[in-house]
Scaffold this motif. Structure first.
Motif, PDB file in Angstrom:
ATOM      1  N   ASN A 158       0.828  -1.205   0.000  1.00 38.09           N
ATOM      2  CA  ASN A 158       0.000   0.000   0.000  1.00 38.09           C
ATOM      3  C   ASN A 158       0.863   1.256   0.000  1.00 38.09           C
ATOM      4  O   ASN A 158       0.562   2.245  -0.686  1.00 38.09           O
ATOM      5  CB  ASN A 158      -0.928   0.016   1.216  1.00 38.09           C
ATOM      6  N   GLU A 159       1.935   1.210   0.781  1.00 37.51           N
ATOM      7  CA  GLU A 159       2.840   2.352   0.855  1.00 37.51           C
ATOM      8  C   GLU A 159       3.623   2.512  -0.451  1.00 37.51           C
ATOM      9  O   GLU A 159       3.845   3.634  -0.922  1.00 37.51           O
ATOM     10  CB  GLU A 159       3.796   2.180   2.037  1.00 37.51           C
ATOM     11  N   GLU A 160       4.031   1.384  -1.033  1.00 39.19           N
ATOM     12  CA  GLU A 160       4.744   1.439  -2.309  1.00 39.19           C
ATOM     13  C   GLU A 160       3.862   2.042  -3.391  1.00 39.19           C
ATOM     14  O   GLU A 160       4.314   2.871  -4.193  1.00 39.19           O
ATOM     15  CB  GLU A 160       5.195   0.033  -2.710  1.00 39.19           C
ATOM     16  N   LEU A 161       2.585   1.665  -3.400  1.00 40.46           N
ATOM     17  CA  LEU A 161       1.646   2.233  -4.373  1.00 40.46           C
ATOM     18  C   LEU A 161       1.478   3.731  -4.143  1.00 40.46           C
ATOM     19  O   LEU A 161       1.473   4.530  -5.092  1.00 40.46           O
ATOM     20  CB  LEU A 161       0.303   1.522  -4.272  1.00 40.46           C
ATOM     21  N   ALA A 162       1.343   4.153  -2.888  1.00 40.36           N
ATOM     22  CA  ALA A 162       1.204   5.581  -2.584  1.00 40.36           C
ATOM     23  C   ALA A 162       2.393   6.369  -3.098  1.00 40.36           C
ATOM     24  O   ALA A 162       2.245   7.482  -3.632  1.00 40.36           O
ATOM     25  CB  ALA A 162       1.038   5.785  -1.085  1.00 40.36           C
ATOM     26  N   ASN A 163       3.573   5.810  -2.995  1.00 33.43           N
ATOM     27  CA  ASN A 163       4.765   6.512  -3.469  1.00 33.43           C
ATOM     28  C   ASN A 163       4.829   6.556  -4.990  1.00 33.43           C
ATOM     29  O   ASN A 163       5.332   7.524  -5.568  1.00 33.43           O
ATOM     30  CB  ASN A 163       6.017   5.872  -2.873  1.00 33.43           C
ATOM     31  N   ARG A 164       4.310   5.535  -5.667  1.00 36.26           N
ATOM     32  CA  ARG A 164       4.224   5.591  -7.125  1.00 36.26           C
ATOM     33  C   ARG A 164       3.260   6.693  -7.563  1.00 36.26           C
ATOM     34  O   ARG A 164       3.520   7.416  -8.528  1.00 36.26           O
ATOM     35  CB  ARG A 164       3.779   4.238  -7.694  1.00 36.26           C
ATOM     36  N   ASP A 235      -4.882   0.895 -10.208  1.00 36.06           N
ATOM     37  CA  ASP A 235      -3.974   1.325  -9.137  1.00 36.06           C
ATOM     38  C   ASP A 235      -4.562   2.497  -8.363  1.00 36.06           C
ATOM     39  O   ASP A 235      -4.511   2.538  -7.127  1.00 36.06           O
ATOM     40  CB  ASP A 235      -2.626   1.733  -9.718  1.00 36.06           C
ATOM     41  N   LEU A 236      -5.130   3.450  -9.087  1.00 41.34           N
ATOM     42  CA  LEU A 236      -5.702   4.615  -8.413  1.00 41.34           C
ATOM     43  C   LEU A 236      -6.926   4.234  -7.598  1.00 41.34           C
ATOM     44  O   LEU A 236      -7.134   4.756  -6.492  1.00 41.34           O
ATOM     45  CB  LEU A 236      -6.043   5.696  -9.438  1.00 41.34           C
ATOM     46  N   ASP A 237      -7.735   3.321  -8.113  1.00 41.73           N
ATOM     47  CA  ASP A 237      -8.869   2.813  -7.332  1.00 41.73           C
ATOM     48  C   ASP A 237      -8.380   2.191  -6.029  1.00 41.73           C
ATOM     49  O   ASP A 237      -8.968   2.415  -4.958  1.00 41.73           O
ATOM     50  CB  ASP A 237      -9.654   1.770  -8.132  1.00 41.73           C
ATOM     51  N   GLN A 238      -7.318   1.399  -6.118  1.00 45.53           N
ATOM     52  CA  GLN A 238      -6.782   0.751  -4.921  1.00 45.53           C
ATOM     53  C   GLN A 238      -6.227   1.771  -3.938  1.00 45.53           C
ATOM     54  O   GLN A 238      -6.435   1.672  -2.725  1.00 45.53           O
ATOM     55  CB  GLN A 238      -5.687  -0.250  -5.316  1.00 45.53           C
ATOM     56  N   HIS A 239      -5.518   2.766  -4.461  1.00 47.11           N
ATOM     57  CA  HIS A 239      -4.947   3.798  -3.592  1.00 47.11           C
ATOM     58  C   HIS A 239      -6.048   4.570  -2.865  1.00 47.11           C
ATOM     59  O   HIS A 239      -5.956   4.815  -1.653  1.00 47.11           O
ATOM     60  CB  HIS A 239      -4.089   4.737  -4.425  1.00 47.11           C
ATOM     61  N   LEU A 240      -7.100   4.940  -3.584  1.00 50.74           N
ATOM     62  CA  LEU A 240      -8.207   5.654  -2.945  1.00 50.74           C
ATOM     63  C   LEU A 240      -8.888   4.777  -1.900  1.00 50.74           C
ATOM     64  O   LEU A 240      -9.287   5.267  -0.830  1.00 50.74           O
ATOM     65  CB  LEU A 240      -9.209   6.118  -3.997  1.00 50.74           C
ATOM     66  N   ALA A 241      -9.017   3.484  -2.175  1.00 53.57           N
ATOM     67  CA  ALA A 241      -9.591   2.568  -1.192  1.00 53.57           C
ATOM     68  C   ALA A 241      -8.689   2.464   0.039  1.00 53.57           C
ATOM     69  O   ALA A 241      -9.180   2.429   1.181  1.00 53.57           O
ATOM     70  CB  ALA A 241      -9.798   1.184  -1.817  1.00 53.57           C
ATOM     71  N   ASN A 242      -7.394   2.432  -0.172  1.00 54.85           N
ATOM     72  CA  ASN A 242      -6.470   2.382   0.966  1.00 54.85           C
ATOM     73  C   ASN A 242      -6.588   3.632   1.828  1.00 54.85           C
ATOM     74  O   ASN A 242      -6.549   3.559   3.061  1.00 54.85           O
ATOM     75  CB  ASN A 242      -5.029   2.242   0.459  1.00 54.85           C
ATOM     76  N   LEU A 243      -6.720   4.784   1.183  1.00 56.94           N
ATOM     77  CA  LEU A 243      -6.871   6.035   1.925  1.00 56.94           C
ATOM     78  C   LEU A 243      -8.174   6.052   2.712  1.00 56.94           C
ATOM     79  O   LEU A 243      -8.251   6.627   3.804  1.00 56.94           O
ATOM     80  CB  LEU A 243      -6.830   7.216   0.961  1.00 56.94           C
ATOM     81  N   ARG A 244      -9.200   5.435   2.165  1.00 56.16           N
ATOM     82  CA  ARG A 244     -10.512   5.418   2.812  1.00 56.16           C
ATOM     83  C   ARG A 244     -10.603   4.375   3.926  1.00 56.16           C
ATOM     84  O   ARG A 244     -11.200   4.630   4.980  1.00 56.16           O
ATOM     85  CB  ARG A 244     -11.579   5.155   1.760  1.00 56.16           C
ATOM     86  N   ASP A 245     -10.013   3.202   3.698  1.00 55.33           N
ATOM     87  CA  ASP A 245     -10.309   2.044   4.548  1.00 55.33           C
ATOM     88  C   ASP A 245      -9.163   1.606   5.443  1.00 55.33           C
ATOM     89  O   ASP A 245      -9.342   0.697   6.259  1.00 55.33           O
ATOM     90  CB  ASP A 245     -10.711   0.854   3.667  1.00 55.33           C
ATOM     91  N   THR A 246      -7.984   2.185   5.321  1.00 51.17           N
ATOM     92  CA  THR A 246      -6.851   1.776   6.143  1.00 51.17           C
ATOM     93  C   THR A 246      -6.239   2.995   6.818  1.00 51.17           C
ATOM     94  O   THR A 246      -6.523   4.137   6.461  1.00 51.17           O
ATOM     95  CB  THR A 246      -5.764   1.074   5.298  1.00 51.17           C
ATOM     96  N   GLU A 247      -5.385   2.736   7.782  1.00 47.06           N
ATOM     97  CA  GLU A 247      -4.646   3.810   8.450  1.00 47.06           C
ATOM     98  C   GLU A 247      -3.335   4.033   7.703  1.00 47.06           C
ATOM     99  O   GLU A 247      -2.241   3.870   8.239  1.00 47.06           O
ATOM    100  CB  GLU A 247      -4.387   3.445   9.915  1.00 47.06           C
ATOM    101  N   LEU A 248      -3.435   4.424   6.438  1.00 45.00           N
ATOM    102  CA  LEU A 248      -2.259   4.653   5.613  1.00 45.00           C
ATOM    103  C   LEU A 248      -1.553   5.915   6.098  1.00 45.00           C
ATOM    104  O   LEU A 248      -2.147   6.991   6.141  1.00 45.00           O
ATOM    105  CB  LEU A 248      -2.669   4.797   4.147  1.00 45.00           C
ATOM    106  N   ASP A 249      -0.286   5.771   6.449  1.00 45.82           N
ATOM    107  CA  ASP A 249       0.474   6.908   6.967  1.00 45.82           C
ATOM    108  C   ASP A 249       1.034   7.716   5.808  1.00 45.82           C
ATOM    109  O   ASP A 249       2.183   7.560   5.394  1.00 45.82           O
ATOM    110  CB  ASP A 249       1.600   6.422   7.884  1.00 45.82           C
TER     111      ASP A 249
END
Length: 267
Positions: A158-164, A235-249
């Motif tokens: 999730n973090e690797e995707l956020a950095n991409r 990828d963007l769908d997944q990133h937005l889901a991570n931002l919504r549903d996880t404690e992504l730092d």
């Protein structure tokens, strides 16, 4: 083809309001801490340049009171209509092209404005000339190159995707003429413009709800421009889901706040 000089994060888009709210939550207290340190008080005349949302202009109006004045200007003033009072004037203004206001101010403040302008050096000179002798210029701008990652702790996918996603965003900024190392140059630029008592500080939130909301609003606003060879719609769908549903730092680029005083006697 998109205008390479156009502002990437167009304030006319619906997501701009969410971005303004998140930016206000992240940075308004930091900005006002510096404004208060400079002694902004009753009777001051202030110019909020590229105001975006209403928060800082409203806070300045509270400080200057009925004997003061606040000018809030931007290319798009739709987000500023709630500010109109006897103390606050809202004006559509393009700092790169329009004539300067016909007065000098005790405080001129611009946050996250100059970094986006290809002619930022000329704009800075204009802003200095709008400060009365003895008054203050406060410029706050990002320095994405100082800390370029969305997730400095890249420990999982999730973090690797956020950095991409952040790398794609930085590439789009650079294409529009954004200086990704601009923030760190502010002390030198303010001194070169003749200001004295120049100082600067940096603020870099590591993670918060507002950080995630700012990231999500930015991705939604720029979605069509972020997709490329290394980043898909999925990828963007997944990133937005991570931002919504996880404690992504997820964090933001450091904000460099720099201030200087115009000498009481012109040089």
């Amino acid at each position: 083809m998109a205008d390479e000089r156009a502002y990437l994060l167009d304030n006319r888009q619906p997501e701009a309001g969410r971005r303004f709210d998140a930016i206000a939550e992240l940075f308004d207290a930091w900005t006002l801490q510096h404004v208060d340190r400079l002694g902004v008080t009753a009777g001051y005349h202030c110019w909020e340049v590229g105001a975006g949302g209403p928060g800082i202009a409203r806070a300045l109006a509270q400080r200057v009171g009925p004997t003061g004045r606040v000018l809030a200007s931007d290319l798009d003033i739709n987000w500023l209509t709630t500010l109109l009072t006897d103390t606050v004037e809202v004006r559509r203004h393009d700092i790169t092209q329009d004539p300067l206001p016909d007065e000098q101010f005790d405080l001129v403040h611009a946050r996250l404005v100059l970094v986006h302008l290809p002619d930022r050096a000329e704009v800075l000179r204009k802003l200095v000339s709008s400060v009365r002798p003895g008054g203050w210029l406060v410029i706050e701008d990002a320095d994405p190159a100082l800390q370029p990652l969305a997730c400095p702790d890249e420990f999982g996918p999730n973090e690797e995707l956020a950095n991409r996603v952040r790398r794609s965003f930085r590439a789009r900024l650079a294409e529009r003429g954004v200086d990704l190392a601009f923030g760190r140059t502010l002390p030198r630029l303010l001194r070169a413009a003749g200001l004295t008592d120049v100082a600067a500080e940096a603020y870099s939130p590591i993670t918060s709800r507002a950080c995630r909301e700012l990231e999500a609003a930015t991705v939604r606003q720029l979605r069509g421009q972020l997709v490329g060879p290394d980043l898909s719609d999925a990828d963007l769908d997944q990133h937005l889901a991570n931002l919504r549903d996880t404690e992504l730092d997820v964090t933001t680029a450091p904000l460099i706040s720099c201030w200087g005083q115009r000498p009481a006697q012109s040089r």
